[in-house]
Scaffold this active site. Sequence first.
Site, mmCIF file in Angstrom:
data_model
loop_
_atom_site.group_PDB
_atom_site.id
_atom_site.type_symbol
_atom_site.label_atom_id
_atom_site.label_comp_id
_atom_site.label_asym_id
_atom_site.label_seq_id
_atom_site.Cartn_x
_atom_site.Cartn_y
_atom_site.Cartn_z
ATOM 1 N N ALA A 1 80.888 20.035 68.194
ATOM 2 C CA ALA A 1 82.090 19.183 68.090
ATOM 3 C C ALA A 1 81.879 17.859 67.375
ATOM 4 O O ALA A 1 82.818 17.085 67.250
ATOM 5 C CB ALA A 1 82.591 18.874 69.510
ATOM 6 N N THR B 211 80.431 17.002 64.164
ATOM 7 C CA THR B 211 80.514 16.814 62.705
ATOM 8 C C THR B 211 81.303 17.990 62.096
ATOM 9 O O THR B 211 81.607 18.961 62.791
ATOM 10 C CB THR B 211 79.102 16.787 62.043
ATOM 11 O OG1 THR B 211 78.418 17.992 62.396
ATOM 12 C CG2 THR B 211 78.275 15.603 62.482
ATOM 13 N N TYR C 176 74.908 33.902 49.555
ATOM 14 C CA TYR C 176 75.679 33.709 50.792
ATOM 15 C C TYR C 176 76.126 35.055 51.388
ATOM 16 O O TYR C 176 75.456 35.607 52.258
ATOM 17 C CB TYR C 176 76.869 32.755 50.559
ATOM 18 C CG TYR C 176 77.341 32.180 51.876
ATOM 19 C CD1 TYR C 176 76.985 30.890 52.281
ATOM 20 C CD2 TYR C 176 78.105 32.945 52.759
ATOM 21 C CE1 TYR C 176 77.376 30.398 53.511
ATOM 22 C CE2 TYR C 176 78.497 32.447 53.992
ATOM 23 C CZ TYR C 176 78.139 31.181 54.349
ATOM 24 O OH TYR C 176 78.512 30.700 55.579
ATOM 25 N N LYS D 44 77.042 36.409 59.391
ATOM 26 C CA LYS D 44 78.506 36.328 59.483
ATOM 27 C C LYS D 44 79.105 37.714 59.751
ATOM 28 O O LYS D 44 80.126 37.822 60.432
ATOM 29 C CB LYS D 44 79.104 35.715 58.211
ATOM 30 C CG LYS D 44 78.711 34.249 58.005
ATOM 31 C CD LYS D 44 79.222 33.333 59.124
ATOM 32 C CE LYS D 44 78.926 31.868 58.872
ATOM 33 N NZ LYS D 44 79.214 31.005 60.033
HETATM 34 P P1 NAD Z 1 77.933 20.852 60.672
HETATM 35 O O1 NAD Z 1 76.470 20.792 60.369
HETATM 36 O O2 NAD Z 1 78.793 19.761 60.155
HETATM 37 O O3 NAD Z 1 78.179 20.933 62.273
HETATM 38 C C1 NAD Z 1 77.338 21.628 63.135
HETATM 39 C C2 NAD Z 1 77.636 21.248 64.586
HETATM 40 O O4 NAD Z 1 76.788 22.062 65.423
HETATM 41 C C3 NAD Z 1 77.331 19.795 64.957
HETATM 42 O O5 NAD Z 1 78.309 19.345 65.885
HETATM 43 C C4 NAD Z 1 75.982 19.885 65.678
HETATM 44 O O6 NAD Z 1 75.727 18.860 66.635
HETATM 45 C C5 NAD Z 1 76.140 21.218 66.379
HETATM 46 N N1 NAD Z 1 74.887 21.851 66.769
HETATM 47 C C6 NAD Z 1 73.900 22.325 65.966
HETATM 48 N N2 NAD Z 1 72.922 22.889 66.733
HETATM 49 C C7 NAD Z 1 73.319 22.764 68.027
HETATM 50 C C8 NAD Z 1 72.759 23.139 69.267
HETATM 51 N N3 NAD Z 1 71.596 23.788 69.345
HETATM 52 N N4 NAD Z 1 73.439 22.828 70.401
HETATM 53 C C9 NAD Z 1 74.624 22.161 70.357
HETATM 54 N N5 NAD Z 1 75.214 21.800 69.198
HETATM 55 C C10 NAD Z 1 74.563 22.090 68.049
HETATM 56 O O7 NAD Z 1 78.408 22.291 60.157
HETATM 57 P P2 NAD Z 1 79.761 22.868 59.541
HETATM 58 O O8 NAD Z 1 79.584 22.978 58.082
HETATM 59 O O9 NAD Z 1 80.941 22.215 60.116
HETATM 60 O O10 NAD Z 1 79.671 24.369 60.081
HETATM 61 C C11 NAD Z 1 80.320 24.836 61.241
HETATM 62 C C12 NAD Z 1 80.677 26.300 61.044
HETATM 63 O O11 NAD Z 1 81.578 26.419 59.935
HETATM 64 C C13 NAD Z 1 79.476 27.190 60.712
HETATM 65 O O12 NAD Z 1 79.637 28.452 61.341
HETATM 66 C C14 NAD Z 1 79.580 27.361 59.201
HETATM 67 O O13 NAD Z 1 78.965 28.547 58.739
HETATM 68 C C15 NAD Z 1 81.101 27.432 59.063
HETATM 69 N N6 NAD Z 1 81.607 27.180 57.692
HETATM 70 C C16 NAD Z 1 81.202 26.087 56.976
HETATM 71 C C17 NAD Z 1 81.672 25.922 55.668
HETATM 72 C C18 NAD Z 1 81.237 24.751 54.820
HETATM 73 O O14 NAD Z 1 81.436 24.782 53.608
HETATM 74 N N7 NAD Z 1 80.695 23.713 55.406
HETATM 75 C C19 NAD Z 1 82.597 26.833 55.124
HETATM 76 C C20 NAD Z 1 83.028 27.902 55.904
HETATM 77 C C21 NAD Z 1 82.518 28.085 57.189
#
Ligand code: NAD
Length: 395
Positions: A48, A50, A234, A243
Amino acid sequence: MIIKPKTRGFICTTAHPEGCALHVQEQIDYIKSKGSFNGPKKVLIIGASTGYGLASRIAAAFGTSAATIGVFFEKPASETKTASAGWYNTAAFDKRAKEAGLYSKNINGDAFSNEIKQKTIDIIKRDLGKIDLVIYSLASPRRTNPKTGITHNSVIKPIGNPFTNRTIDFQNGVVSEVTIQPATEDEIKDTVAVMGGEDWEMWIQALKDADVLENGFKTVAFSYIGPKLTHAIYTNGTIGKAKEHLDKSSKVITDMLKEIDGKAYISVNKALVTQASSAIPVVPLYISILYKIMKEKGLHEGCIEQAYRLFAERLYSDSLELDSEGRIRIDDWEMRDDVQENVIPAWEKINTENVYSLSDLEGYRNDFFKLFGFGFKEINYENDISPIVEIPDIE
Ligand code: NAD
């Protein structure tokens, strides 16, 4: 302490508390500008602090006045070291939520562990009774499976053949060619163990067993597909395998939720600058080109715009359209023909000399530093400030 960005590879090791607070405020302001919409009432966001998880939390709280519990893994500050950005983001979110009279609770620890799952369940029982939505938004390089005690490390690699393509060092703008060797069978399995759906299934099973899920409960996890040029690294690579597993888990979870008329969804999101995506080779160069094209067409979105559309125009709208695989698509604008048709010619021509005219590298870089609270005009980064910021409601 005077806090400036310090980078190591694709990570920034410092974060600015006031800048992170502004970044959160911008997202709150965006959601408020859209007016309130139908939505969940009591939400658990796993991941939650970032990126997509934080934006989902802000959309739920400030768009639908939902009570939120956020789980994340972040570092507090010491006298000599700043906290991680997600820590400062959460401190700012919690403050604003409390000012708005909203329930907000924060749990800092390893979401993959049984202990954090139990702690979360205890808080739900004590404070909320039941919840009606879980957003599962973890992005992690490793996971210790609580059943086996084994720690798995994920890799971002192609499968089968080496993959050669262009990549960028977004800090100095140098475009070069990179070759990534294919993953071994063990690396594929480990990546699926980290970023697949096993832990999502464990969470929902634990919440269901504890009887804390409302009738009509929903849960969403995020995925990405993207264009052909990123497929080898990817969709058809190790992360794509994970995924695929996440997709299967959505079906397992929906089955699990039959008695309470619940459903698990995969939402396919847009490629965006986050801490997680900047670690993937090739992708930052693609995102820089994509940003330029989508901005020119007035289609650009960040995490918060995506989260708004996910809630207001998909999950809680009157008619939820799914793709042929049963997934929610909020990558629809990224994947539009008139966007992708423009990516290919730019991709073929791009090099270090023309990178600023063919892509929005500056926009990419600005967004990257904003993730850590840097680059806000309103902030004087020469000011000496304390890095220590408490999150009031943390357990
Ligand atoms: P991010 O790095 O911004 O956020 C990750 C979050 O996970 C953070 O809140 C972090 O504290 C938490 N986290 C990590 N390890 C943890 C643990 N062991 N325990 C508790 N919390 C933990 O990542 P994001 O880019 O927002 O990615 C989130 C999801 O969205 C992922 O599944 C990613 O594949 C997917 N996604 C991302 C994109 C992109 O372009 N960024 C696109 C499509 C889908």
